[in-house]
Design a protein around this motif. Structure first.
Motif, PDB file in Angstrom:
ATOM      1  N   LEU A  36       0.997  -1.028  -0.337  1.00  0.00           N
ATOM      2  CA  LEU A  36       0.048  -0.101   0.471  1.00  0.00           C
ATOM      3  C   LEU A  36       0.723   0.879   0.144  1.00  0.00           C
ATOM      4  O   LEU A  36       0.643   3.129  -0.537  1.00  0.00           O
ATOM      5  N   ARG A  37       2.288   1.155   0.155  1.00  0.00           N
ATOM      6  CA  ARG A  37       3.381   2.384   0.674  1.00  0.00           C
ATOM      7  C   ARG A  37       3.025   2.639  -1.200  1.00  0.00           C
ATOM      8  O   ARG A  37       3.461   4.156  -1.449  1.00  0.00           O
ATOM      9  N   THR A  38       3.347   1.815  -1.533  1.00  0.00           N
ATOM     10  CA  THR A  38       3.806   2.059  -3.230  1.00  0.00           C
ATOM     11  C   THR A  38       2.646   3.249  -4.223  1.00  0.00           C
ATOM     12  O   THR A  38       2.622   3.244  -4.964  1.00  0.00           O
ATOM     13  N   CYS A  39       1.165   2.805  -3.360  1.00  0.00           N
ATOM     14  CA  CYS A  39      -0.350   3.125  -4.303  1.00  0.00           C
ATOM     15  C   CYS A  39      -0.521   4.226  -4.555  1.00  0.00           C
ATOM     16  O   CYS A  39      -0.566   4.809  -2.292  1.00  0.00           O
ATOM     17  N   THR A  40      -0.476   5.027  -4.794  1.00  0.00           N
ATOM     18  CA  THR A  40      -0.574   6.643  -4.862  1.00  0.00           C
ATOM     19  C   THR A  40      -2.127   6.732  -4.802  1.00  0.00           C
ATOM     20  O   THR A  40      -2.831   6.095  -5.420  1.00  0.00           O
ATOM     21  N   GLY A  41      -2.278   7.772  -3.963  1.00  0.00           N
ATOM     22  CA  GLY A  41      -3.844   8.236  -3.477  1.00  0.00           C
ATOM     23  C   GLY A  41      -5.201   7.413  -2.820  1.00  0.00           C
ATOM     24  O   GLY A  41      -5.774   7.577  -2.611  1.00  0.00           O
ATOM     25  N   VAL A  42      -4.375   6.348  -1.850  1.00  0.00           N
ATOM     26  CA  VAL A  42      -4.672   5.681  -1.717  1.00  0.00           C
ATOM     27  C   VAL A  42      -4.401   5.840   0.406  1.00  0.00           C
ATOM     28  O   VAL A  42      -3.291   5.656   0.361  1.00  0.00           O
ATOM     29  N   ARG A  43      -5.235   5.442   1.141  1.00  0.00           N
ATOM     30  CA  ARG A  43      -5.413   5.883   2.342  1.00  0.00           C
ATOM     31  C   ARG A  43      -5.591   4.207   3.297  1.00  0.00           C
ATOM     32  O   ARG A  43      -6.496   3.896   2.811  1.00  0.00           O
ATOM     33  N   TYR A  44      -5.074   4.228   4.247  1.00  0.00           N
ATOM     34  CA  TYR A  44      -4.965   2.845   4.649  1.00  0.00           C
ATOM     35  C   TYR A  44      -4.965   3.127   6.163  1.00  0.00           C
ATOM     36  O   TYR A  44      -4.123   3.538   6.407  1.00  0.00           O
ATOM     37  N   VAL A  53      -7.523  -1.327   7.045  1.00  0.00           N
ATOM     38  CA  VAL A  53      -9.225  -0.943   6.137  1.00  0.00           C
ATOM     39  C   VAL A  53      -8.779  -0.144   5.121  1.00  0.00           C
ATOM     40  O   VAL A  53      -7.716   1.293   5.191  1.00  0.00           O
ATOM     41  N   ILE A  54      -8.739  -0.212   3.567  1.00  0.00           N
ATOM     42  CA  ILE A  54      -8.162   0.605   2.388  1.00  0.00           C
ATOM     43  C   ILE A  54      -9.573   1.375   2.081  1.00  0.00           C
ATOM     44  O   ILE A  54     -10.567   0.859   1.449  1.00  0.00           O
ATOM     45  N   THR A  55      -8.953   2.020   1.265  1.00  0.00           N
ATOM     46  CA  THR A  55      -9.875   3.443   0.925  1.00  0.00           C
ATOM     47  C   THR A  55      -9.577   3.966  -0.313  1.00  0.00           C
ATOM     48  O   THR A  55      -8.057   5.212  -0.354  1.00  0.00           O
ATOM     49  N   PRO A  56      -9.509   3.676  -1.460  1.00  0.00           N
ATOM     50  CA  PRO A  56      -8.845   3.900  -2.924  1.00  0.00           C
ATOM     51  C   PRO A  56      -9.338   5.571  -2.595  1.00  0.00           C
ATOM     52  O   PRO A  56     -10.362   5.428  -2.608  1.00  0.00           O
ATOM     53  N   GLU A  57      -7.978   6.109  -3.836  1.00  0.00           N
ATOM     54  CA  GLU A  57      -8.782   7.698  -3.836  1.00  0.00           C
ATOM     55  C   GLU A  57      -9.933   7.571  -4.979  1.00  0.00           C
ATOM     56  O   GLU A  57     -10.384   6.964  -6.097  1.00  0.00           O
ATOM     57  N   GLY A  58     -11.142   7.688  -4.312  1.00  0.00           N
ATOM     58  CA  GLY A  58     -12.296   8.038  -5.244  1.00  0.00           C
ATOM     59  C   GLY A  58     -13.070   6.898  -5.304  1.00  0.00           C
ATOM     60  O   GLY A  58     -14.582   6.788  -5.871  1.00  0.00           O
ATOM     61  N   GLY A  59     -12.911   5.994  -3.934  1.00  0.00           N
ATOM     62  CA  GLY A  59     -13.457   4.325  -4.073  1.00  0.00           C
ATOM     63  C   GLY A  59     -13.985   4.093  -3.046  1.00  0.00           C
ATOM     64  O   GLY A  59     -14.422   5.070  -2.495  1.00  0.00           O
ATOM     65  N   GLN A  60     -14.520   3.136  -2.730  1.00  0.00           N
ATOM     66  CA  GLN A  60     -15.087   2.677  -1.503  1.00  0.00           C
ATOM     67  C   GLN A  60     -14.872   2.040  -0.793  1.00  0.00           C
ATOM     68  O   GLN A  60     -13.879   1.274  -1.075  1.00  0.00           O
ATOM     69  N   ASP A  72      -4.105 -10.178  -2.231  1.00  0.00           N
ATOM     70  CA  ASP A  72      -4.821 -10.154  -3.065  1.00  0.00           C
ATOM     71  C   ASP A  72      -5.440  -8.812  -3.400  1.00  0.00           C
ATOM     72  O   ASP A  72      -5.720  -8.483  -4.865  1.00  0.00           O
ATOM     73  N   TYR A  73      -6.285  -8.378  -3.094  1.00  0.00           N
ATOM     74  CA  TYR A  73      -7.093  -7.393  -3.142  1.00  0.00           C
ATOM     75  C   TYR A  73      -6.238  -5.815  -4.309  1.00  0.00           C
ATOM     76  O   TYR A  73      -6.257  -5.828  -4.690  1.00  0.00           O
ATOM     77  N   ILE A  74      -4.898  -5.816  -3.014  1.00  0.00           N
ATOM     78  CA  ILE A  74      -3.992  -4.472  -3.772  1.00  0.00           C
ATOM     79  C   ILE A  74      -3.378  -5.060  -4.455  1.00  0.00           C
ATOM     80  O   ILE A  74      -3.272  -4.331  -5.630  1.00  0.00           O
ATOM     81  N   LYS A  75      -2.789  -6.114  -5.075  1.00  0.00           N
ATOM     82  CA  LYS A  75      -2.658  -6.373  -6.778  1.00  0.00           C
ATOM     83  C   LYS A  75      -3.233  -6.723  -7.195  1.00  0.00           C
ATOM     84  O   LYS A  75      -2.815  -6.251  -8.585  1.00  0.00           O
ATOM     85  N   LYS A  76      -4.892  -6.761  -7.159  1.00  0.00           N
ATOM     86  CA  LYS A  76      -5.543  -6.806  -8.577  1.00  0.00           C
ATOM     87  C   LYS A  76      -6.521  -5.426  -8.684  1.00  0.00           C
ATOM     88  O   LYS A  76      -6.385  -5.514  -9.859  1.00  0.00           O
ATOM     89  N   LYS A  77      -7.003  -5.024  -7.976  1.00  0.00           N
ATOM     90  CA  LYS A  77      -6.917  -3.784  -7.817  1.00  0.00           C
ATOM     91  C   LYS A  77      -6.280  -2.850  -8.300  1.00  0.00           C
ATOM     92  O   LYS A  77      -6.979  -1.579  -8.852  1.00  0.00           O
ATOM     93  N   LEU A  78      -5.275  -2.211  -7.171  1.00  0.00           N
ATOM     94  CA  LEU A  78      -4.335  -1.214  -6.214  1.00  0.00           C
ATOM     95  C   LEU A  78      -3.556  -1.081  -7.550  1.00  0.00           C
ATOM     96  O   LEU A  78      -3.010  -0.003  -7.364  1.00  0.00           O
ATOM     97  N   SER A  79      -3.521  -2.050  -8.112  1.00  0.00           N
ATOM     98  CA  SER A  79      -2.106  -2.377  -9.006  1.00  0.00           C
ATOM     99  C   SER A  79      -0.633  -1.074  -8.476  1.00  0.00           C
ATOM    100  O   SER A  79      -0.026  -0.507  -8.770  1.00  0.00           O
ATOM    101  N   PRO A  80      -0.015  -1.656  -7.300  1.00  0.00           N
ATOM    102  CA  PRO A  80       1.245  -1.354  -6.402  1.00  0.00           C
ATOM    103  C   PRO A  80       2.201  -0.962  -7.208  1.00  0.00           C
ATOM    104  O   PRO A  80       2.176  -2.232  -8.107  1.00  0.00           O
TER     105      PRO A  80
END
Length: 81
Positions: A36-44, A53-60, A72-80
């Protein structure tokens, strides 16, 4: 500068004192938090006792109690990184 009663300058620090079981459950999320530290715009964050708890930018907001599901979710949905 104001001094504390102990004679040290600065604020008061409070550190949580978790049980060994809670600490190990929270430590299991180490890989997920590293990704998650490598994902931009993601709060956790980690909620007590061990829910990521993960909140992507503009996401649920999503919550995970399983470190594997979180990774699995981070690798599939957030592309770190």
């Amino acid at each position: 500068m104001e001094r504390t009663p102990e004679g040290r300058s600065g604020g008061i620090h409070i550190f949580p004192d978790f049980t060994q079981d809670v600490n190990s459950k929270r430590a299991a999320f180490r890989e997920a938090r590293s990704l998650l530290r490598t994902c931009t715009g993601v709060r956790y964050g980690l909620r007590y006792p061990a829910t990521l708890v993960i909140t992507p930018e503009g996401g649920q907001t999503k919550s995970f109690e399983s470190p594997k599901d979180a990774v699995d979710y981070i690798k599939k949905k957030l592309s770190p990184g």
